[in-house]
Design a protein around this motif. Structure first.
Motif: not given
Lengths: 217, 217
Positions: A156-179
């Motif tokens: 999950i951390t790696r996937a988050g870093r891929r989003l930041m590499d694409k320019g994301a400054g905010v991460i939205l957890l798009a599944c309530t399983g993460f909650s």
């Protein structure tokens, strides 16, 4: 608040887990949770989602009629049944997807979405528009159990870093399983950017929709 | 929460009015309000807004440094100074405009905005996109005092009806002066559609941005 879980759960611990998160965050909120029948693994593909919609609508109508809830919150980022419920009940209906995407927008950064589905969920795409810079899914993560393992958290951390590499400054957890597995504070510590939890942020907006203006009388 | 008022006020009653609305709504929230100098009538045109931005940025930096706030909330729907503040402080910065527009989107209806300006404020237009179906200003309403008179309230109701004629199913109050006079519950009773208050909804999102994920640890 009436909270609809879109997975079938006999265990009250599982049924009430999202409601408890919200009650811990908003002291004077009371959450009543119910779930639909026949979906023990949740809505993990589009066919499951299609079958669930009439059940969600029926359950929401019952909760309005029998329990007198002030608002209905569908605790799923796909917002299943939300448009249909709005047609037939008189209380506000909030979906975790469109609501949490609205919260993410208010932070003013490009948003990257982390999900367990490969397809981009329509309510998130519609609300975010061009502010959505990427959609990533952690590899090898299939179930909620995978999210809780050390290896799952690294993915999950790696996937988050891929989003930041694409320019994301905010991460939205798009599944309530993460909650359910309380991922947001962990990921915020790891990535050092705001991480939006769909149950907390969506439930907070549902709280406003139900009783916000009453506080001003 | 550090709350920035964009009008100059010596009277603590006026200075703290938005913070009190939020504290009444979120029991465990503590709001510290401060205002900028030299704008006794608020930011009522674009020239005033331009002059105010460096003052807002300086004030926000002082509040972060001296008061240790967890979040900054700029209580104005134009989001003045919000992008500039984000560059220079380390806490989240929320503007009433983009945040309340995000909340309005989560209700899933076309949104009509009611303001005291003729021009459409950029943060509202950007967040709402094509969901914004109209922008109306009540006639003969120039100041907050006008908002409180019986006649002013009739004008506001008429402007709200014009938005509904354009297809709005949700009314966004696109000026925090409407919060000061607690217009939202009045208008909701009159029009029978959800009315989004910018201070309550924006402040609620600021509360989430500051402490939301901490509740999950």
């Amino acid at each position: 608040m009436g909270l609809i879980r879109v997975l079938s759960a006999d265990d009250p611990e599982i049924l009430n887990s999202h409601g408890r998160l919200l009650e811990a965050f908003i002291p004077n909120l009371k959450v009543m949770s119910q779930c639909i029948e026949g979906h023990p693994k949740g809505l993990w593909n589009e066919e499951e989602e299609r079958q669930a919609i009439p059940k969600i609508v029926r359950l929401g109508q019952e909760m309005e009629r029998n329990e007198g809830v002030d608002v209905l919150f569908v605790s799923c980022v796909a917002d299943p049944g939300v448009p249909e419920l709005r047609e037939v009940v008189s209380v506000p209906v909030i979906g975790a997807g469109s609501a949490s995407a609205g919260v993410a927008l208010s932070l003013g950064e490009p948003v990257g979405a982390l999900s367990i589905t490969d397809w981009i969920l329509p309510p998130v795409a519609e609300v975010l528009g061009k502010a959505l810079v990427g959609w990533e899914r952690p590899t090898h993560v299939q179930t909620t159990l995978d999210l809780m393992s050390e290896e799952g958290r690294e993915e999950i951390t790696r996937a988050g870093r891929r989003l930041m590499d694409k320019g994301a400054g905010v991460i939205l957890l798009a599944c309530t399983g993460f909650s359910t597995v309380r991922l947001a504070p962990f990921l915020e510590d790891r990535l050092r950017v705001p991480v939006i939890d769909p149950v907390l942020s969506g439930g907070l907006i549902a709280y406003y929709a139900a009783v916000g203006n009453e506080a001003m009388r």
